[in-house]
Design an enzyme around this catalytic site. Structure first.
Site, mmCIF file in Angstrom:
data_model
loop_
_atom_site.group_PDB
_atom_site.id
_atom_site.type_symbol
_atom_site.label_atom_id
_atom_site.label_comp_id
_atom_site.label_asym_id
_atom_site.label_seq_id
_atom_site.Cartn_x
_atom_site.Cartn_y
_atom_site.Cartn_z
ATOM 1 N N LYS A 13 3.937 -36.855 5.618
ATOM 2 C CA LYS A 13 4.382 -37.021 4.233
ATOM 3 C C LYS A 13 5.337 -38.211 4.101
ATOM 4 O O LYS A 13 5.248 -38.974 3.155
ATOM 5 C CB LYS A 13 5.106 -35.761 3.733
ATOM 6 N N ARG A 88 9.997 -26.575 -1.110
ATOM 7 C CA ARG A 88 9.613 -25.810 0.084
ATOM 8 C C ARG A 88 9.611 -24.314 -0.119
ATOM 9 O O ARG A 88 9.317 -23.562 0.814
ATOM 10 C CB ARG A 88 10.574 -26.106 1.217
ATOM 11 N N ARG A 127 7.632 -37.934 18.102
ATOM 12 C CA ARG A 127 8.767 -38.353 17.271
ATOM 13 C C ARG A 127 10.085 -38.011 17.951
ATOM 14 O O ARG A 127 11.063 -38.741 17.857
ATOM 15 C CB ARG A 127 8.676 -37.649 15.911
ATOM 16 N N ARG A 133 15.727 -36.302 17.006
ATOM 17 C CA ARG A 133 16.232 -35.360 16.004
ATOM 18 C C ARG A 133 16.488 -33.994 16.640
ATOM 19 O O ARG A 133 15.633 -33.472 17.344
ATOM 20 C CB ARG A 133 15.198 -35.215 14.884
ATOM 21 N N ARG A 144 10.682 -24.054 12.429
ATOM 22 C CA ARG A 144 10.259 -24.829 11.250
ATOM 23 C C ARG A 144 8.831 -24.471 10.839
ATOM 24 O O ARG A 144 8.519 -24.372 9.656
ATOM 25 C CB ARG A 144 10.364 -26.324 11.535
HETATM 26 P P1 ADP Z 1 10.209 -31.729 8.318
HETATM 27 O O1 ADP Z 1 9.426 -31.827 7.056
HETATM 28 O O2 ADP Z 1 9.585 -32.533 9.391
HETATM 29 O O3 ADP Z 1 10.492 -30.313 8.703
HETATM 30 P P2 ADP Z 1 12.555 -32.879 6.999
HETATM 31 O O4 ADP Z 1 13.235 -34.072 7.521
HETATM 32 O O5 ADP Z 1 11.841 -33.010 5.722
HETATM 33 O O6 ADP Z 1 11.624 -32.392 8.177
HETATM 34 O O7 ADP Z 1 13.620 -31.685 6.849
HETATM 35 C C1 ADP Z 1 14.490 -31.341 7.888
HETATM 36 C C2 ADP Z 1 15.239 -30.040 7.561
HETATM 37 O O8 ADP Z 1 16.002 -30.189 6.352
HETATM 38 C C3 ADP Z 1 14.373 -28.811 7.278
HETATM 39 O O9 ADP Z 1 13.938 -28.177 8.441
HETATM 40 C C4 ADP Z 1 15.336 -27.954 6.454
HETATM 41 O O10 ADP Z 1 16.312 -27.339 7.256
HETATM 42 C C5 ADP Z 1 16.051 -28.979 5.602
HETATM 43 N N1 ADP Z 1 15.363 -29.192 4.300
HETATM 44 C C6 ADP Z 1 14.832 -30.353 3.854
HETATM 45 N N2 ADP Z 1 14.313 -30.204 2.626
HETATM 46 C C7 ADP Z 1 14.491 -28.905 2.292
HETATM 47 C C8 ADP Z 1 14.153 -28.109 1.156
HETATM 48 N N3 ADP Z 1 13.535 -28.617 0.092
HETATM 49 N N4 ADP Z 1 14.487 -26.802 1.175
HETATM 50 C C9 ADP Z 1 15.127 -26.266 2.207
HETATM 51 N N5 ADP Z 1 15.470 -26.950 3.302
HETATM 52 C C10 ADP Z 1 15.162 -28.247 3.364
#
Ligand code: ADP
Length: 187
Positions: A13, A88, A127, A133, A144
């Site tokens: 994404k 999410r 990654r 990370r 996750r």
């Molecule tokens: P990925 O999509 O690869 O899991 P992101 O960088 O988008 O990684 O998000 C990392 C973390 O940030 C998530 O695992 C969560 O803890 C938090 N996070 C990001 N966006 C949201 C959201 N919309 N709602 C809840 N938690 C979020």
């Protein structure tokens, strides 16, 4: 134009969102990036979010909706936004729909990036070696993926029930996937 990118972690994404944002001249809005930045700067949101993010769980909806509200109020967001990983949970989908409606807008496109679990695990492992990370370690990744299945997969059904979701097969080279997105959106 407002576009939502949906898909599991590692679906691409962020990569495709950046290409799309550049092409359409819209800002890309990624809650993950904003939260990581807040953690780095030690803001109140960052302090609250840090441990939750590192464990791989989802940050609570109130914090996320506060961040979304702030982003949508920015002048550069007035013509639309690419939402990357923002919606999410079903309550977030409802909240974002409401906020957009207040602005006289709606989610114009919902794009679902479809990849296999096997591919996801391979991409995240790669990654991790590059970005380091904390939430890319195997235990956090498992959390996750579980959060995705339990809380985010229902969002796909929520949007399906309310109109179109466009599915992008997201295996293959980045430029091929970008071409599929362009073909689907017609621009
Ligand atoms: P990925 O999509 O690869 O899991 P992101 O960088 O988008 O990684 O998000 C990392 C973390 O940030 C998530 O695992 C969560 O803890 C938090 N996070 C990001 N966006 C949201 C959201 N919309 N709602 C809840 N938690 C979020």
């Amino acid at each position: 134009m407002d576009i939502l990118l949906l898909g599991p972690p590692g679906a691409g994404k962020g990569t495709q969102g950046a290409i799309l944002a550049g092409r359409l001249g819209l800002p890309k809005f990624a809650t993950g990036d904003l939260l990581r930045d807040a953690v780095k700067r030690g803001t109140p949101v960052g302090l609250q979010a840090r441990a939750i993010m590192e464990s791989g769980q989802l940050v609570n909806d109130d914090i996320i909706m506060g961040v979304v509200r702030e982003e949508l109020a920015k002048p550069e967001a007035r013509n639309g936004v690419i939402f990357d990983g923002v919606v999410r949970t079903v309550p977030q989908a409802e909240g974002v729909t409401r906020l957009l409606a207040e602005l006289g807008r709606k989610m114009d496109h919902v794009l679902f990036f479809d990849v296999t679990d096997e591919e996801i695990l391979g991409r995240i492992e790669k990654r991790r070696a590059i970005e380091g990370r904390a939430d890319d370690d195997p235990k956090a990744v498992a959390t996750r993926l579980r959060a995705y299945r339990d809380q985010t997969a229902p969002v796909l059904e929520w949007y399906r029930a309310r109109g179109g979701v466009q599915v992008i097969p997201a295996l293959g080279p980045v430029d091929e996937i970008a071409a599929r997105v362009k073909g689907l959106l017609g621009r």
